[in-house]
Motif scaffolding. Structure first.
Motif, PDB file in Angstrom:
ATOM      1  N   ALA A  49       0.547  -1.315   0.304  1.00 43.70           N
ATOM      2  CA  ALA A  49       0.071   0.273  -0.153  1.00 43.70           C
ATOM      3  C   ALA A  49       0.883   1.173  -0.033  1.00 43.70           C
ATOM      4  CB  ALA A  49      -1.215   0.196   1.047  1.00 43.70           C
ATOM      5  N   VAL A  50       0.764   2.210  -0.970  1.00 44.04           N
ATOM      6  CA  VAL A  50       1.656   3.370  -1.615  1.00 44.04           C
ATOM      7  C   VAL A  50       0.482   4.779  -1.495  1.00 44.04           C
ATOM      8  CG1 VAL A  50       2.767   4.606  -2.653  1.00 44.04           C
ATOM      9  CG2 VAL A  50       3.244   1.979  -2.647  1.00 44.04           C
ATOM     10  N   SER A  51       0.804   5.502  -0.676  1.00 45.92           N
ATOM     11  CA  SER A  51       0.205   6.473  -0.201  1.00 45.92           C
ATOM     12  C   SER A  51       1.048   7.781  -0.079  1.00 45.92           C
ATOM     13  CB  SER A  51      -0.982   7.196   0.871  1.00 45.92           C
ATOM     14  OG  SER A  51      -1.723   7.967   1.581  1.00 45.92           O
ATOM     15  N   GLN A  52       0.425   8.810  -1.495  1.00 47.44           N
ATOM     16  CA  GLN A  52       1.514  10.044  -1.613  1.00 47.44           C
ATOM     17  C   GLN A  52       0.323  11.350  -2.037  1.00 47.44           C
ATOM     18  OE1 GLN A  52       3.281   7.906  -5.346  1.00 47.44           O
ATOM     19  NE2 GLN A  52       5.331   8.145  -4.447  1.00 47.44           N
ATOM     20  N   ASN A  53       1.142  12.033  -1.036  1.00 51.62           N
ATOM     21  CA  ASN A  53       0.334  13.168  -0.853  1.00 51.62           C
ATOM     22  C   ASN A  53       1.226  14.278  -1.593  1.00 51.62           C
ATOM     23  OD1 ASN A  53      -1.856  15.716  -0.942  1.00 51.62           O
ATOM     24  ND2 ASN A  53      -2.810  14.908   1.476  1.00 51.62           N
ATOM     25  N   GLY A  54       0.967  14.877  -2.348  1.00 52.74           N
ATOM     26  CA  GLY A  54       2.114  16.215  -2.323  1.00 52.74           C
ATOM     27  C   GLY A  54       1.235  17.666  -2.939  1.00 52.74           C
ATOM     28  N   THR A  55       1.133  18.509  -2.819  1.00 52.06           N
ATOM     29  CA  THR A  55       1.102  19.934  -4.268  1.00 52.06           C
ATOM     30  C   THR A  55       1.839  20.551  -5.152  1.00 52.06           C
ATOM     31  OG1 THR A  55       1.409  21.252  -2.325  1.00 52.06           O
ATOM     32  CG2 THR A  55      -0.205  20.464  -1.846  1.00 52.06           C
ATOM     33  N   THR A  56       2.918  20.016  -5.679  1.00 48.29           N
ATOM     34  CA  THR A  56       3.739  20.942  -6.092  1.00 48.29           C
ATOM     35  C   THR A  56       3.611  20.337  -7.403  1.00 48.29           C
ATOM     36  OG1 THR A  56       5.318  21.234  -4.792  1.00 48.29           O
ATOM     37  CG2 THR A  56       6.391  21.329  -6.409  1.00 48.29           C
ATOM     38  N   ALA A  57       2.758  20.286  -7.930  1.00 47.55           N
ATOM     39  CA  ALA A  57       2.517  20.325 -10.005  1.00 47.55           C
ATOM     40  C   ALA A  57       3.741  20.208 -10.990  1.00 47.55           C
ATOM     41  CB  ALA A  57       1.511  21.094 -10.442  1.00 47.55           C
ATOM     42  N   ASN A  58       4.607  20.863 -11.033  1.00 45.39           N
ATOM     43  CA  ASN A  58       6.239  20.689 -11.876  1.00 45.39           C
ATOM     44  C   ASN A  58       6.730  19.182 -11.432  1.00 45.39           C
ATOM     45  OD1 ASN A  58       6.956  21.964 -10.374  1.00 45.39           O
ATOM     46  ND2 ASN A  58       8.093  23.278 -11.359  1.00 45.39           N
ATOM     47  N   GLN A  59       6.909  19.072 -10.274  1.00 46.30           N
ATOM     48  CA  GLN A  59       7.560  17.713  -9.819  1.00 46.30           C
ATOM     49  C   GLN A  59       6.766  16.234  -9.254  1.00 46.30           C
ATOM     50  OE1 GLN A  59       9.966  19.028  -6.418  1.00 46.30           O
ATOM     51  NE2 GLN A  59      11.155  19.897  -7.284  1.00 46.30           N
ATOM     52  N   GLY A  60       5.934  16.655  -8.481  1.00 44.63           N
ATOM     53  CA  GLY A  60       4.527  15.986  -8.181  1.00 44.63           C
ATOM     54  C   GLY A  60       5.188  14.468  -7.433  1.00 44.63           C
ATOM     55  N   ASN A  61       4.719  13.519  -7.975  1.00 46.15           N
ATOM     56  CA  ASN A  61       4.087  12.396  -7.308  1.00 46.15           C
ATOM     57  C   ASN A  61       4.679  11.573  -8.173  1.00 46.15           C
ATOM     58  OD1 ASN A  61       3.341  13.270  -4.716  1.00 46.15           O
ATOM     59  ND2 ASN A  61       1.741  12.908  -5.641  1.00 46.15           N
ATOM     60  N   TYR A  62       5.391  10.571  -8.172  1.00 43.92           N
ATOM     61  CA  TYR A  62       6.086   9.098  -8.207  1.00 43.92           C
ATOM     62  C   TYR A  62       6.541   8.087  -7.941  1.00 43.92           C
ATOM     63  CZ  TYR A  62       7.566   6.089 -11.863  1.00 43.92           C
ATOM     64  OH  TYR A  62       8.080   4.828 -12.942  1.00 43.92           O
ATOM     65  N   SER A  63       5.365   6.837  -7.925  1.00 43.35           N
ATOM     66  CA  SER A  63       5.446   5.264  -7.544  1.00 43.35           C
ATOM     67  C   SER A  63       5.775   4.692  -7.837  1.00 43.35           C
ATOM     68  CB  SER A  63       4.066   5.108  -6.676  1.00 43.35           C
ATOM     69  OG  SER A  63       4.237   3.939  -5.978  1.00 43.35           O
ATOM     70  N   SER A  64       6.657   3.563  -8.244  1.00 41.42           N
ATOM     71  CA  SER A  64       7.026   2.268  -8.591  1.00 41.42           C
ATOM     72  C   SER A  64       6.337   1.105  -7.790  1.00 41.42           C
ATOM     73  CB  SER A  64       8.536   2.784  -9.744  1.00 41.42           C
ATOM     74  OG  SER A  64       8.833   1.891 -10.292  1.00 41.42           O
ATOM     75  N   VAL A  65       5.185   0.072  -8.645  1.00 36.62           N
ATOM     76  CA  VAL A  65       5.614  -1.362  -7.619  1.00 36.62           C
ATOM     77  C   VAL A  65       5.714  -2.032  -8.523  1.00 36.62           C
ATOM     78  CG1 VAL A  65       4.231  -2.297  -5.685  1.00 36.62           C
ATOM     79  CG2 VAL A  65       4.135  -0.285  -6.095  1.00 36.62           C
ATOM     80  N   THR A  66       6.684  -3.383  -8.099  1.00 41.74           N
ATOM     81  CA  THR A  66       6.752  -4.491  -9.018  1.00 41.74           C
ATOM     82  C   THR A  66       6.333  -5.652  -7.657  1.00 41.74           C
ATOM     83  OG1 THR A  66       8.251  -2.958 -10.363  1.00 41.74           O
ATOM     84  CG2 THR A  66       8.370  -5.938 -10.601  1.00 41.74           C
ATOM     85  N   THR A  67       5.890  -6.183  -8.341  1.00 42.69           N
ATOM     86  CA  THR A  67       6.003  -7.483  -7.017  1.00 42.69           C
ATOM     87  C   THR A  67       5.851  -9.063  -8.454  1.00 42.69           C
ATOM     88  OG1 THR A  67       2.917  -8.076  -7.970  1.00 42.69           O
ATOM     89  CG2 THR A  67       4.157  -6.665  -6.204  1.00 42.69           C
ATOM     90  N   SER A  68       6.536 -10.560  -7.867  1.00 36.42           N
ATOM     91  CA  SER A  68       6.633 -11.407  -8.798  1.00 36.42           C
ATOM     92  C   SER A  68       5.700 -12.508  -7.776  1.00 36.42           C
ATOM     93  CB  SER A  68       7.675 -11.836  -9.169  1.00 36.42           C
ATOM     94  OG  SER A  68       8.704 -11.601  -8.646  1.00 36.42           O
ATOM     95  N   GLY A  69       5.617 -13.012  -7.646  1.00 32.64           N
ATOM     96  CA  GLY A  69       4.703 -14.256  -6.919  1.00 32.64           C
ATOM     97  C   GLY A  69       2.741 -14.856  -7.015  1.00 32.64           C
TER      98      GLY A  69
END
Length: 146
Positions: free
Chosen positions: A67-87
């Motif tokens: 579970a990832v929760s990202q809360n930000g307000t900067t439009a030019n940088q923003g939020n980035y999430s990378s999730v990789t699972t195997s199984g």
């Protein structure tokens, strides 16, 4: 705290609860990397503040929940999430709010289904890749809004 936090977490084993929180009140970025190899792990990462957030989670094993929760307000940088699972029977839940959201989710399941829930509010972009070795691939749910 003003931010500019960096987390690197590696866990090898099962039945772990991993909870990380990165908070900032200034325009300093949050960066988190979590790598887990094992079964039955519960991984929760929260990043908040007014700067950019970057989250990279890689999980190998069965019955893991991310579970990832990202809360930000900067439009030019923003939020980035990378999730990789195997199984088998893994799930990924990603929630991003603020401006400039981007998520990349990859699930590779060798038999039992995997589940994805992605919610993005504000600017949004995503890529989801699911590789299945049986006919039961799992459920993908995407919600986007302003």
């Amino acid at each position: 705290d003003t931010g500019q936090h960096y987390q690197l977490i590696w866990v090898n084993g099962g039945s772990n609860n991993i909870t990380t929180v990165q908070e900032g009140t200034n325009y300093q970025p949050q960066f988190g990397v979590i790598a887990v190899n094992g079964t039955g792990n519960n991984i929760q990462q929260t990043q908040t503040g007014s700067a950019s957030h970057q989250s990279f989670i890689n999980v190998s094993g069965n019955y893991n929940t991310v579970a990832v929760s990202q809360n930000g307000t900067t439009a030019n940088q923003g939020n980035y999430s990378s999730v990789t699972t195997s199984g088998n029977n893994n799930s990924a839940n990603v929630t991003q709010t603020g401006a400039g959201n981007n998520a990349n989710i990859t699930l590779i399941n060798a038999g039992a289904p995997a589940t994805v829930n992605l919610t993005q509010t504000g600017g949004q972009s995503y890529g989801i890749t699911q590789t299945c070795y049986t006919t039961a691939c799992g459920t993908i749910t995407v919600r986007q809004g302003n």
